[in-house]
Design a protein around this motif. Structure first.
Motif, PDB file in Angstrom:
ATOM      1  N   GLU A  97       0.825  -1.211   0.000  1.00 18.63           N
ATOM      2  CA  GLU A  97       0.000   0.000   0.000  1.00 18.63           C
ATOM      3  C   GLU A  97       0.860   1.262   0.000  1.00 18.63           C
ATOM      4  OE1 GLU A  97      -2.485   0.514   3.445  1.00 18.63           O
ATOM      5  OE2 GLU A  97      -3.171   2.467   2.771  1.00 18.63           O
ATOM      6  N   MET A  98       1.913   1.250   0.837  1.00 15.53           N
ATOM      7  CA  MET A  98       2.749   2.452   0.945  1.00 15.53           C
ATOM      8  C   MET A  98       3.430   2.763  -0.384  1.00 15.53           C
ATOM      9  SD  MET A  98       2.231   3.803   3.746  1.00 15.53           S
ATOM     10  CE  MET A  98       0.674   3.119   4.215  1.00 15.53           C
ATOM     11  N   ASN A  99       3.884   1.698  -1.075  1.00 12.31           N
ATOM     12  CA  ASN A  99       4.514   1.923  -2.376  1.00 12.31           C
ATOM     13  C   ASN A  99       3.513   2.493  -3.384  1.00 12.31           C
ATOM     14  OD1 ASN A  99       7.440   1.183  -2.511  1.00 12.31           O
ATOM     15  ND2 ASN A  99       6.662  -0.665  -1.494  1.00 12.31           N
ATOM     16  N   LEU A 100       2.290   2.031  -3.302  1.00 16.08           N
ATOM     17  CA  LEU A 100       1.274   2.567  -4.216  1.00 16.08           C
ATOM     18  C   LEU A 100       0.965   4.027  -3.883  1.00 16.08           C
ATOM     19  CD1 LEU A 100      -1.126  -0.508  -4.467  1.00 16.08           C
ATOM     20  CD2 LEU A 100       0.299   0.441  -6.297  1.00 16.08           C
ATOM     21  N   LEU A 101       0.946   4.340  -2.560  1.00 14.65           N
ATOM     22  CA  LEU A 101       0.701   5.730  -2.170  1.00 14.65           C
ATOM     23  C   LEU A 101       1.855   6.632  -2.621  1.00 14.65           C
ATOM     24  CD1 LEU A 101      -0.809   5.182   1.384  1.00 14.65           C
ATOM     25  CD2 LEU A 101      -1.966   6.289  -0.546  1.00 14.65           C
ATOM     26  N   LEU A 102       3.074   6.109  -2.514  1.00 16.02           N
ATOM     27  CA  LEU A 102       4.220   6.891  -2.969  1.00 16.02           C
ATOM     28  C   LEU A 102       4.150   7.104  -4.478  1.00 16.02           C
ATOM     29  CD1 LEU A 102       7.279   5.552  -0.907  1.00 16.02           C
ATOM     30  CD2 LEU A 102       5.937   7.629  -0.559  1.00 16.02           C
ATOM     31  N   ALA A 103       3.732   6.045  -5.200  1.00 13.16           N
ATOM     32  CA  ALA A 103       3.600   6.171  -6.653  1.00 13.16           C
ATOM     33  C   ALA A 103       2.588   7.267  -6.983  1.00 13.16           C
ATOM     34  CB  ALA A 103       3.171   4.838  -7.261  1.00 13.16           C
TER      35      ALA A 103
ATOM     36  N   GLU B 187      -6.096   5.010 -12.156  1.00 12.74           N
ATOM     37  CA  GLU B 187      -6.914   3.798 -12.269  1.00 12.74           C
ATOM     38  C   GLU B 187      -6.071   2.553 -12.037  1.00 12.74           C
ATOM     39  OE1 GLU B 187      -9.334   3.258 -15.765  1.00 12.74           O
ATOM     40  OE2 GLU B 187     -10.206   1.448 -14.881  1.00 12.74           O
ATOM     41  N   GLN B 188      -4.865   2.583 -12.619  1.00  8.64           N
ATOM     42  CA  GLN B 188      -4.015   1.402 -12.468  1.00  8.64           C
ATOM     43  C   GLN B 188      -3.612   1.215 -10.998  1.00  8.64           C
ATOM     44  OE1 GLN B 188      -0.364   1.439 -14.720  1.00  8.64           O
ATOM     45  NE2 GLN B 188      -0.380  -0.801 -14.885  1.00  8.64           N
ATOM     46  N   ILE B 189      -3.256   2.337 -10.364  1.00  9.76           N
ATOM     47  CA  ILE B 189      -2.856   2.251  -8.952  1.00  9.76           C
ATOM     48  C   ILE B 189      -4.056   1.818  -8.083  1.00  9.76           C
ATOM     49  CG2 ILE B 189      -2.144   3.636  -6.961  1.00  9.76           C
ATOM     50  CD1 ILE B 189      -0.428   5.300  -8.971  1.00  9.76           C
ATOM     51  N   GLY B 190      -5.216   2.421  -8.385  1.00  7.65           N
ATOM     52  CA  GLY B 190      -6.411   2.106  -7.603  1.00  7.65           C
ATOM     53  C   GLY B 190      -6.826   0.651  -7.762  1.00  7.65           C
ATOM     54  N   THR B 191      -6.743   0.162  -8.985  1.00  7.67           N
ATOM     55  CA  THR B 191      -7.125  -1.220  -9.233  1.00  7.67           C
ATOM     56  C   THR B 191      -6.132  -2.177  -8.560  1.00  7.67           C
ATOM     57  OG1 THR B 191      -8.065  -0.504 -11.335  1.00  7.67           O
ATOM     58  CG2 THR B 191      -7.739  -2.871 -11.033  1.00  7.67           C
ATOM     59  N   GLN B 192      -4.863  -1.794  -8.624  1.00  5.48           N
ATOM     60  CA  GLN B 192      -3.845  -2.623  -7.962  1.00  5.48           C
ATOM     61  C   GLN B 192      -4.088  -2.652  -6.446  1.00  5.48           C
ATOM     62  OE1 GLN B 192      -1.364  -5.352  -7.630  1.00  5.48           O
ATOM     63  NE2 GLN B 192      -1.474  -4.493  -9.693  1.00  5.48           N
ATOM     64  N   LYS B 193      -4.524  -1.538  -5.900  1.00  5.81           N
ATOM     65  CA  LYS B 193      -4.831  -1.496  -4.462  1.00  5.81           C
ATOM     66  C   LYS B 193      -5.981  -2.454  -4.136  1.00  5.81           C
ATOM     67  CE  LYS B 193      -3.771   2.736  -2.098  1.00  5.81           C
ATOM     68  NZ  LYS B 193      -4.205   4.100  -1.763  1.00  5.81           N
ATOM     69  N   TRP B 194      -6.948  -2.468  -5.013  1.00  8.86           N
ATOM     70  CA  TRP B 194      -8.132  -3.326  -4.850  1.00  8.86           C
ATOM     71  C   TRP B 194      -7.715  -4.795  -4.727  1.00  8.86           C
ATOM     72  CZ3 TRP B 194     -10.747  -6.005  -9.286  1.00  8.86           C
ATOM     73  CH2 TRP B 194     -12.063  -6.414  -8.996  1.00  8.86           C
ATOM     74  N   VAL B 195      -6.650  -5.146  -5.498  1.00  4.59           N
ATOM     75  CA  VAL B 195      -6.163  -6.522  -5.434  1.00  4.59           C
ATOM     76  C   VAL B 195      -5.173  -6.696  -4.282  1.00  4.59           C
ATOM     77  CG1 VAL B 195      -4.974  -8.354  -6.682  1.00  4.59           C
ATOM     78  CG2 VAL B 195      -6.509  -6.808  -7.913  1.00  4.59           C
ATOM     79  N   SER B 196      -4.238  -5.748  -4.174  1.00  6.50           N
ATOM     80  CA  SER B 196      -3.153  -5.910  -3.191  1.00  6.50           C
ATOM     81  C   SER B 196      -3.670  -5.866  -1.759  1.00  6.50           C
ATOM     82  CB  SER B 196      -2.121  -4.794  -3.353  1.00  6.50           C
ATOM     83  OG  SER B 196      -1.538  -4.846  -4.616  1.00  6.50           O
TER      84      SER B 196
END
Lengths: 495, 1111
Positions: free
Chosen positions: A345-351, A412-421
């Motif tokens: 999650e933190m890596n996605l937030l940083l992205a 969208e890509q980050i959000g969708t990845q969060k949905w899975v991760s």
């Protein structure tokens, strides 16, 4: 005439004194065990189209048909996690030697409250948990903006106050064993999560806190991932509450063609995992297959994984037994860990911070780190969760970060990845979907639904608040002007 | 006796016959001597010289060193012989002479009242002589008289003295009339004290034990229904061995216990339900394990008297604020040989109440029949199918059967057994004046209508009393019960409740096809898609739910007369039970394949130590004074251990050592009350009485700083008929009034200080602490008070043919200790506060009439009525309501300021001002209203009517009773509606259901619910509580008893004293009701939340017979 009477009134099975570290352990367990099945799986998991159920009663999020389950988080969390942590804070506040204990408790308190306010908007905060000390039986509701500002302030103060030279909770801290440095990362990680939450409602404030959090240092390595470990034993309280909730709520008997509440994985979720060739599918999903002798065995074969359509009409599909269910050796294992805050999650937030221009770094690397972390974390669940490196690589090859894409595409890509991760952390998935609109979900429209065919955007405050705490409740409802329904929104949830 | 102490005589007699002494005393005082001159030697020559000496002293001097002792009863001095001193001299000097000289012939007979009841203890004296006898226990006497001219003077307390000429008769039956002057009905009051009825300032109702043993209930408290004005007894739908709910003069406590205190022979007994009662929201093995009063055998009961007001509370403390039910058990009597009494009773019961369902559309949904077995199970409880046409259709078990009605009545009759209850009681009595006993042993064997469910109660009751000389007497009672229950019926929600499927299966499915409930592989046979809705045969064949209670109730009394008018009494009593329960949800149960285990072991006791000192005297000429002072120590202990777990590791091996999860929960509760109390009774002449009491209690459940309270009472009675000359119509008129206050502590222990529990097992090796209670503890609690005021009168008119007893009362509880719901955001769900105020006011009326009285035929009728208006006056500031329970599927019971106790709350379909239904355009369903009051759960008006007919040796007893003005929320109605069983779900079946009203904006709204969505539409009705709230009023034919008493002649040769056989019926018919689906008396818990129905044991009609023989 009253001799012996006082003695009679001593309970032999209760202890008169608080032991703060022991109660802190309870507050950790209670904070992540809040009626998971009804609120997280049925209500959010259905809305976020990760779970589906064909029955109407449990169709809270699946068909937007029932708001009852969404009312249960509130009484459970206040009576347990909030009450525990308020007592701990009171008990350790007086002694300067216990400053680390106090700081960690303040961080944990913010963690508990951010779930509550994200689910319900304005909620009791400053006056909450003061029933026995201040005799506040009808606490007032604070605005969500106040709560957010205060939680962020608390995290900053507590993180600054942490002092590696002083004592801490030791093994009573189930997450970090009392490690002060790791708690500092946890505090900034939560600050990052909360700061980013405010992008739509107050971008400036959001940027300030996101930058502050990143500067403080967040959880980026597997070794700092915050998780609570559980055991499969005779004590239900020591079992993973997600596994316990899902098992007893729905999946207790794989040998039955019925599930208690008729639940399966949702088509949207399973289709996405299959379409993207996500190796996590095999770590989380099985189909129970008759092995020929009448015994159902779990099969993780990708090809046969199949999700059930949300909002099926009030009928059990004839092929009900052939849909995917949670993996018995990972998600349904009582001794699996519960992930509280992850580096994925933190890596996605940083992205996201990078693409917003709030952080200097390589969004692609951060995204890939997130995917890698999100896949590797399943190895914490045991052998069945281990995902081979080559499958991670091939997933990233097939689904590269859209480094050249528009901000929306990347979001969208980050959000969708969060949905899975973040799968299983339904509360954060729900909050992130509301903020970003991702993943893009197609709402269902079931006859008689309560939302007019819109995906629920808030939990409903329990009826008891409208009767027992009527004045404060009404004031909060009027102030927010969005009603008290599944279709209401919270302060930070603006388009 | 004060009079014998007060009355002084001067005698100077030398060498005179004893009878001369008696005559001299009689001439100087109002006393009269009674004795049997065959036993007492009145010719004995004595000398006596006393001056201004109390009569009691004179008597002692006279009989010194003899076996004779005197008993002073009012103004009668009765001389008796103490057999323990049989060797003492001068018992009988020359009895043969006496017989020759005086007594010529013998005569025998009976003495009865006008109703034919024997009057044991009546005195018969041959006029002008000292020759006399006392009538025996059964009303018989025999004596020798001088000659045919003899006149018998027959007297008995409360009856007019009668003179009878013997003439030539050898047997003579004497009937005495009740009289005003002599009327002195003695009733048992608090602490077992017998008091004259006319001196009582409050309302007391007494019912003879036979009223409970004829048409009996397994729980004797349920038999109070309809018998006593103001006593609201509710039998529960929980099967034999279940508990009762008895409320006297309304509910006084918001969340505490509202049931009366049960007192046996002067001492309180425990009335708890082991492990707590069944709950309104009940899931799991939600059964009623029976309360304390259920352990009393009706055959042991001499009388039950009910003290309704707070005036009795001075002697019993706070628990008496809800009234006291005093049970006096039968005692031994002095008699020749051993008396044996046998009581046998057999009753059969069958279901008698069946829902009125629709039989037009059969099993299915969306207007179609199921086509596969899976679909048949999926729609197993839905009757939204096609019109029934008799053609073959697949059912849940894969078998095709005709699509034709299967009436729920037949399903109920086919599933349930004929229930039966056999009771056998044998009692032995015997002994002398000095020592006597009664021993009874009893066995009750009850089989519920629910298959495989039974309850057995064995009781042994031993009563002993001994007169150890003139001053010391002791008595004791010991009772031992063994109560065993197998598979007590479940109530409430669907699991472990066979009533669920039997009432809710689709209307074309025969419940018998679900038998035996399990497949060949041992798994549960599924009949519907919700696994928690068990197969009913699985419930009765596979679940295990057994409990056993061993109970001892004992008390010992020592009574010592320090002086004739000063006595001291010490009592120790203990009610102890040990309870063991084990409940098994079996392996392979569909909703919980691993099974689960629950058990409870508990030891519960109530111990009382009581010491009282009693003094009575007479001041001036006409003022009698009776003073009492005492202390009591009460201790209650409830220690229990609950073991619960799930998932049997080895299937079907039901030991808790074989469980996957396990929790052990100890619960040790100890409470105590110490008390000092006193009372003064004043009597002026025979018409004005005043009683003052005071009591101070110390409670263990409160902080030492505020754990005590003093509370007083005052009451008076005035016999108008004695004080002034009334018209002849009025034979007896008494006015009474009393004011009483009671203080009480917190009901539960450990509620004043915050405590922390240690979580068993910790977490993964780490210790874990938890906050013990979700209740905000409160060290500042102080005692609450309950204040009762009552005024009333009773009168007997028209030669005692008509009786009227009318009472008005007002009872207010203030500072009630309430568990108040608070916002859970406080961290707690409830707070314990001294805030409540509850008012109950009402009227009670009892009319008795002796309507026909001829030699052979008699008709007595008795009508009682009570109206109670309750109102919640105050709760916490800012709080308007306290929830006291909630039903399954909605419908909550709340106490709301300004409203009666226990109102039913829920929702309706919202309407606009012009009454149009408002629709939510999002859902297309009716908008739900705000939560609102839908009725009251407690009937304000209750009544009962008893008719007793007697013709020669036959008697017929008919009891009707009714309750009015309450409502019931029915979960059965709700589910049967949701599933398409009720006639109310018929609209729309053919072409869809058109709906019309307005939308939330006020614009016209119309739509048609298609047939395919009809089940969902009607299912959604569950949200509108009021659809399932019914008027709970009823009138029932409660009890019919036809008794034939065998004539004495027929029995003589069998050496039987008396024998009777009865035909008995209970709950024979519901004469008036407003419910078409369930019996309005279907409560399934005995807690405060009344007004909820949810699949209890079906109402039954009970018919049987009884046999009573005395040897």
């Amino acid at each position: 005439c009253d001799n012996n009477l006082e003695e009679l009134n001593q309970n032999p099975d209760a202890y008169g004194e608080i032991i703060p570290e022991y109660l802190f352990t309870k507050s950790q367990l209670d904070a992540v065990n809040v009626s998971y099945f009804g609120t997280a799986a049925l209500t959010i998991g259905g809305s976020m189209q990760q779970f589906a159920t064909y029955k109407e009663v449990p169709a809270a999020g699946d068909k937007y048909f029932n708001d009852g389950y969404s009312k249960n988080y509130f009484p459970t969390v206040y009576a347990n996690a909030v009450n525990d942590i308020e007592e701990v804070i009171r008990a350790v506040s007086e002694d300067p030697e216990l400053s680390n204990q106090l700081s960690i408790a303040r961080i944990w308190r913010a963690y508990i409250f951010h779930h509550i306010t994200d689910l319900y908007g304005d909620v009791p905060y400053t006056e909450a948990g003061k029933g026995i000390t201040d005799k506040i039986y009808t606490p007032k509701y604070d605005t969500q903006s106040f709560i957010y500002n205060d939680m962020l302030k608390e995290l900053e103060e507590a993180a600054n106050a942490l002092d590696a030279s002083k004592s801490s909770y030791g093994t009573s801290d189930l997450i970090y064993g009392g490690d002060v440095a790791q708690w500092k990362k946890f505090a900034y990680s939560l600050m990052l999560r909360l700061g980013m939450r405010l992008t739509n409602v107050d971008e400036g404030l959001s940027e300030t806190w996101v930058k502050k959090a990143i500067a403080g240092g967040v959880i980026l390595d597997n070794g700092d991932l915050a998780a609570i470990g559980y055991v499969d034993g005779s004590q239900v309280a020591s079992r993973n509450p997600i596994a316990e909730g899902l098992m007893n709520g729905d999946y207790i008997d794989p040998q039955s063609v019925e599930n208690v509440e008729g639940g399966k994985y949702a088509k949207t979720f399973i289709d996405h995992l299959k379409d993207t060739g996500d190796p996590r599918l095999n770590a989380i999903s099985v189909v129970w297959v008759d092995n020929g002798s009448g015994l159902y065995v779990a099969d993780t074969t990708t090809a046969i994984q199949k999700g059930m359509q949300n909002a099926e009409f009030n009928n059990r599909p004839a092929d009900f037994p052939t849909y995917s269910e949670p993996h018995p050796q990972t998600i349904l294992a009582y001794d699996s860990p519960l992930l509280v805050m992850t580096n994925a999650e933190m890596n996605l937030l940083l992205a996201e911070a990078v693409i917003r221009g709030w952080h200097t770094g390589d969004a692609t690397t951060l995204y890939e780190n997130a995917v890698r972390a999100g896949m590797q974390q399943w190895s914490l669940f045991g052998e069945a969760g281990v995902i081979a490196e080559e499958r991670i690589v091939s997933y990233l090859d097939a689904n590269p970060f859209l480094s050249g894409g528009s901000l929306e595409e990347q979001m969208e890509q980050i959000g969708t990845q969060k949905w899975v991760s973040l799968f299983l952390d339904e509360y954060e998935i729900f909050a992130n979907w509301r903020r970003t609109g991702y993943p893009a979900l197609v709402p269902v429209n079931y006859p008689g639904n309560l939302t007019g065919g819109r995906i629920p955007t808030r939990f409903v405050l329990p009826d008891s608040e409208s009767t027992i705490n009527a004045a404060n409740f009404q004031e909060a409802v009027d102030r927010q002007g969005v009603g008290n329904a599944l279709t209401s929104t919270v302060w930070w949830d603006v388009p | 006796n004060g009079y014998s102490q007060e009355t002084k005589v001067s005698l100077e007699l030398e060498n005179v016959e004893m009878r001369k002494v008696f005559e001299t005393i009689e001439s100087q005082t109002d006393f009269k001597f009674f004795y049997n001159n065959k036993k007492i030697d009145a010719d004995r020559v004595v000398s006596i010289d006393v001056f201004e000496t109390p009569v009691s002293e004179v008597l002692k001097m006279l009989f010194k060193d003899t076996a004779i002792y005197s008993v002073v009863r009012k103004k009668q001095i009765i001389l008796k012989v103490n057999p323990l001193k049989i060797e003492a001299p001068l018992l009988l000097q020359n009895s043969e002479d006496i017989e020759e000289e005086i007594l010529q012939r013998s005569i025998s007979g009976t003495v009865t009242d006008t109703g034919g009841l024997p009057l044991p203890g009546a005195n018969i004296v041959e006029k002008g002589t000292l020759n006399g006898v006392t009538v025996d226990f059964d009303g018989n006497f025999s004596m020798d008289i001088a000659n045919d001219e003899a006149i018998l003077v027959v007297s008995y307390i409360g009856f007019a003295t009668k003179e009878v000429s013997v003439g030539g008769q050898s047997t003579i039956n004497i009937v005495l009339q009740e009289s005003a002057a002599g009327l002195d009905e003695v009733v048992v009051t608090a602490l077992g004290v017998k008091r004259s009825e006319k001196a009582l300032a409050y309302s007391v109702s007494e019912v003879g034990g036979d009223k409970f043993s004829e048409a009996r209930e397994s729980n004797v408290a349920n038999a109070l229904t309809g018998k006593i004005a103001g006593v609201n007894a509710t039998g529960l739908a929980t099967g034999p061995g279940g508990s009762s709910r008895v409320i006297i003069r309304g509910n006084g406590s918001l969340s505490g216990d509202n049931q009366p205190l049960y007192v046996v022979n002067g001492m309180p007994i425990d009335n708890s339900i082991p492990g707590g009662g069944s709950s309104t929201g009940g899931q799991g093995i939600n059964v009623d394990r029976g309360d304390g009063i259920a352990g009393i055998n009706p055959d042991d009961i001499e009388t039950i008297s009910v003290l309704k007001g707070g005036a009795a509370a001075a002697l019993y403390g706070s628990r008496a604020a809800n009234g006291v039910i005093l049970i006096t058990t039968k005692k031994g009597t002095a008699q020749k040989g051993i008396g044996v009494e046998y009581n046998g009773n057999i009753v059969f019961e069958t279901p008698s109440m069946f829902p009125d369902y629709q039989y037009k559309y059969g099993a299915g949904s969306n207007g179609v029949k199921p086509t596969t077995q899976d679909q048949a199970i999926e729609w197993g409880r839905l009757s939204f199918g096609a019109p029934m046409d008799g053609t073959p259709v697949i059912q849940f078990d894969g078998v095709e059967r005709p699509y034709s009605p299967v009436k729920v009545k037949d399903n109920i009759k086919n599933f349930y057994d004929v229930g039966s209850t056999f009771v056998n009681t044998v009692a032995f009595t015997g002994g002398s004046e000095a020592m006597n006993f009664r021993l009874s042993v009893s066995n009750m064997d009850a089989h519920s209508v629910v298959p495989n469910s039974s309850f057995n109660r064995k009781t042994a009751n031993l009563s002993l009393s001994a007169q150890l000389g003139e001053r010391l007497s002791i008595d004791g009672v010991a009772q031992y019960n063994i109560e065993e229950a197998r598979n007590r019926p479940g109530t409430g929600y669907a699991d472990y409740n066979s009533a669920w499927a039997t009432h809710l299966v689709s209307n074309t499915v025969d419940v018998r096809n679900m038998a035996p409930g399990y497949n060949p592989d041992g798994s549960e046979i599924l009949w519907n898609p919700v696994n928690i809705a068990n197969n009913p045969y699985w419930v009765v064949n596979k679940y295990q739910n057994d409990d056993k209670k061993n109970r001892f109730i004992g008390q010992v009394n020592i009574h010592y007369n320090i002086l004739d008018n000063l006595s001291v009494r010490g009592t120790v009593s203990e009610d102890f039970y040990n309870f063991e329960y084990k409940g098994i949800t079996p392996s392979y149960t569909a909703f919980r394949p691993g099974g689960s285990y629950e058990s409870l072991r508990s030891d519960v006791s109530e111990t009382n130590l009581l010491l009282t000192i009693d003094y009575n005297t007479k001041l001036f000429q006409d003022l009698s004074v009776n003073a009492m002072f005492g202390g009591n120590q009460q201790r209650n202990i409830n220690n229990s251990t609950a073991i619960n777990g799930q998932q049997f590791t080895i299937p079907e091996y039901y030991s808790y050592t074989n469980l996957g999860t396990l929790t052990t929960t100890p619960n040790n509760r100890r409470t105590g009350v110490n008390s000092l109390f006193g009372s003064v009774d004043l009597g002026y002449k025979d018409f004005l009485y005043l009683t003052l009491t005071g009591r101070e209690d110390w409670f263990s459940t409160l902080s030492p700083e505020n754990n005590n309270i003093f509370y007083p009472s005052i009451g008076g009675s005035f016999l108008l008929s004695e004080a002034v000359e009334l018209p002849k119509t009025f034979n007896y008129v008494k006015l009474r009034s009393s004011w009483a206050q009671v203080g009480g502590g917190a009901p539960d222990p450990y509620l004043i200080n915050q405590t922390y529990g240690i979580v068993q097992g910790g977490h993964n090796g780490r210790p874990v602490q938890e906050i013990s209670s979700s209740l905000v503890t409160n060290p500042d609690l102080r005692p609450y008070t309950s204040t009762t005021y009552e005024v009333g009168f009773n009168a007997k008119l028209l030669d005692y043919r008509l009786g009227v007893d009318l009472t008005f009362y007002d009872r207010t509880t203030t500072d009630d200790i309430v568990q108040t719901d608070i916002s859970t955001a406080s961290g707690y769900s409830r707070a314990l506060l001294n805030v409540g105020k509850v008012s109950n006011r009402g009227v009670e009326l009892l009319l008795t009439g002796s309507l026909i009285r001829t030699d052979n035929f008699k008709w007595d009728a008795s009508y009682n009525m009570a109206y109670n208006k309750s109102e919640i006056k105050k709760l916490t500031e800012g709080l308007n309501t306290v929830q006291i329970g909630s039903g399954i599927g909605g419908g909550s019971i709340q106490n709301v300021v300004g409203r009666p106790y226990g109102t039913i709350w829920g929702y309706r379909m919202a309407t606009n001002d012009s009454g149009q239904t408002i629709f939510d355009p999002n859902s297309g369903y009716e908008l739900r209203s705000e939560i609102m009051e839908l009725g009251q759960g407690v009937p304000p008006l209750i009544m009962g009517l008893t008719n007793e007919f007697r013709y020669k040796d036959f008697s017929l007893n008919i009891l009707l009773d009714g309750k009015f003005g309450n409502s019931m929320f029915s979960n059965l109605a709700q589910y049967s509606h949701r599933f398409g069983l009720t006639k109310a779900t018929l609209p729309g079946r053919e072409n869809g259901l058109p709906l019309s009203g307005v939308d939330t904006q006020g614009n016209p709204y119309e739509r048609v619910v298609p047939v395919e969505e009809l089940d969902t539409y009607y299912d959604n009705h569950k949200r509108y509580t009021d659809i399932f709230v019914y008027d709970g009023s009823f009138v029932k034919l409660r009890e019919v008893v036809l008794t034939y008493t065998l004539p004495q002649k027929a029995l003589d040769f069998l050496k039987i004293q008396s024998a009777s056989v009865s035909l008995v019926g209970r709950n024979l018919a519901i004469l008036y009701k407003n419910t078409d689906l369930f019996d309005p008396e279907s409560s399934y818990t005995n807690g405060n939340a009344q007004g909820l129905e949810a699949f209890g044991v079906p109402r039954t009609r009970n018919i049987g017979m009884g046999l009573n023989i005395k040897f």
